[in-house]
Design a protein around this motif. Sequence first.
Motif, PDB file in Angstrom:
ATOM      1  N   SER A 102       0.825  -1.202   0.000  1.00 22.24           N
ATOM      2  CA  SER A 102       0.000   0.000   0.000  1.00 22.24           C
ATOM      3  C   SER A 102       0.864   1.259   0.000  1.00 22.24           C
ATOM      4  O   SER A 102       0.587   2.224  -0.727  1.00 22.24           O
ATOM      5  CB  SER A 102      -0.923  -0.006   1.230  1.00 22.24           C
ATOM      6  OG  SER A 102      -1.635   1.201   1.333  1.00 22.24           O
ATOM      7  N   LYS A 125       0.789   4.061  -3.045  1.00 24.41           N
ATOM      8  CA  LYS A 125       0.443   5.462  -2.813  1.00 24.41           C
ATOM      9  C   LYS A 125       1.578   6.398  -3.201  1.00 24.41           C
ATOM     10  O   LYS A 125       1.342   7.540  -3.628  1.00 24.41           O
ATOM     11  CB  LYS A 125       0.065   5.663  -1.351  1.00 24.41           C
ATOM     12  CG  LYS A 125      -1.219   4.968  -0.947  1.00 24.41           C
ATOM     13  CD  LYS A 125      -1.467   5.133   0.546  1.00 24.41           C
ATOM     14  CE  LYS A 125      -2.704   4.411   0.994  1.00 24.41           C
ATOM     15  NZ  LYS A 125      -2.944   4.553   2.454  1.00 24.41           N
ATOM     16  N   GLU A 128      -4.911  -0.229  -0.611  1.00 22.81           N
ATOM     17  CA  GLU A 128      -5.220   0.646   0.519  1.00 22.81           C
ATOM     18  C   GLU A 128      -4.991  -0.104   1.827  1.00 22.81           C
ATOM     19  O   GLU A 128      -4.855  -1.334   1.842  1.00 22.81           O
ATOM     20  CB  GLU A 128      -6.669   1.127   0.403  1.00 22.81           C
ATOM     21  CG  GLU A 128      -7.114   2.163   1.408  1.00 22.81           C
ATOM     22  CD  GLU A 128      -6.225   3.395   1.453  1.00 22.81           C
ATOM     23  OE1 GLU A 128      -5.254   3.370   2.261  1.00 22.81           O
ATOM     24  OE2 GLU A 128      -6.487   4.360   0.711  1.00 22.81           O
ATOM     25  N   LEU A 171     -12.496   2.598   0.619  1.00 17.93           N
ATOM     26  CA  LEU A 171     -12.445   2.873  -0.824  1.00 17.93           C
ATOM     27  C   LEU A 171     -13.753   3.470  -1.329  1.00 17.93           C
ATOM     28  O   LEU A 171     -13.761   4.354  -2.195  1.00 17.93           O
ATOM     29  CB  LEU A 171     -12.132   1.589  -1.588  1.00 17.93           C
ATOM     30  CG  LEU A 171     -10.727   1.010  -1.424  1.00 17.93           C
ATOM     31  CD1 LEU A 171     -10.643  -0.367  -2.077  1.00 17.93           C
ATOM     32  CD2 LEU A 171      -9.682   1.945  -2.027  1.00 17.93           C
TER      33      LEU A 171
END
Length: 452
Positions: A320, A324, A365, A401
């Motif tokens: 994650s 990102k 995520e 999400l």
Amino acid sequence: MRRKGLATMAVQSADTGRTTGTPTGTTGSVTTASGTVDLGPAAALSCRECGERFPLGPIFACTSCFGPLEVAYDLPLGDPEALRRKIESGPTNLWRYAPLLPVPADVADKPNLNPGWTKLVKADRLAAELGITGGLYVKDDSGNPTHSFKDRVVAQAVEAARAFGFTTLSCSSTGNLAGAVGAAAARAGFRSCVFIPHDLEQGKVVMAAVYGGDLVGIEGTYDDVNRFCSELIGDPIGEGWGFVNVNLRPYYGEGSKTLAYEICEQLGWRLPDQLVIPIASGSQLTKVDKGLQELIKLGLVEEKPYKIFGAQAEGCSPVSTAFKAGHEVVRPQRPDTIAKSLAIGNPADGPYVLDIAHRTGGAVEDVTDAQIVDAIKLLARTEGIFTETAGGVTVGVTKKLVEAGVLDPELTTVVLNTGDGLKTLDAVAPTTGPTATIRPSLDAFRAAGLAG
């Protein structure tokens, strides 16, 4: 080449491989010290990085570039309707997909735990809570024999271990895999010796130990356990040992494809629009994608776009974090989370998860421990499914999400529950208990405000 850091003992493992054969063969027949064996439609092992092919055998890394190996097939192309009928007439477990797996055609007749064909739950109440209107499903793999999806991958590894003449089944595990190996070994008549971090949840420790095999706690994290196993497999002590997630990893990983097969069949032979999948090593996510691609290639489902989202705990979120930041390299982290089944700080398939998330238009995520606990309770309250912490991660990430506008609430979405909450009671026990404790009288019941 991103995979340079793969365990160097792979070279030794490949050099001492116990099989012979041709890497471009048209069947899964290979020759071992115990004779010729059958691995069904499996044709070779193929490097995911450079594409070099190797004979089927107990190896897991390319000797040229150290890239991971996976099973390549001669799939039954040509008549999707006939193949669909054959699958639908098969057993109600993962062996209904034997024509698409590295197993012999008679696999269902052998002593095995026969996992798979778990429920795909239409989660309307959870969907309403999350604001999803396009249809939400939970693929509930807590119904497998040892109550996690690991039974699928271990079932595949058992067949490879039989083929290659191994006598001991082993693994490094964050908990669920240890129990699955112990149970499968007991059923199939193998010795088992599995290795776990010393501080696992007690429920998982007991479940791994009860089957009578050797269970060894290692002082350290899962990554420390994995490194130890890499040393053991290259030592004479490990002769005759099949490490399901090391030297049998290419075959083991194929068990996760059956999640994709079942989801699509249970949806009426159609692809979901979106999937949310937990990430530990990342193998499950990559193999679900592989399974979806195979169904498209075989003509069993109509091709259309789909998105895959990965879910991690904030306390162990190397993939994650990389997603990102827009990085291609996944930097290891030291795990610190209640989601111990996902606590792999250096995930082997991390880079490939990033590739799939980008290719499909998905994302990766993470959620906090507090959000994990809230999500466990949310799933239990709305759908009557008690998930372990990994499922809390998946549901929590789905919620996050949707709220962020990343996951489309108008599309058909499938989230994976990979294990049973009874294995991780410690996560919810501090905040879960009796509503009230009263004297055995109606007056006491009314006084507690429970009369309705």
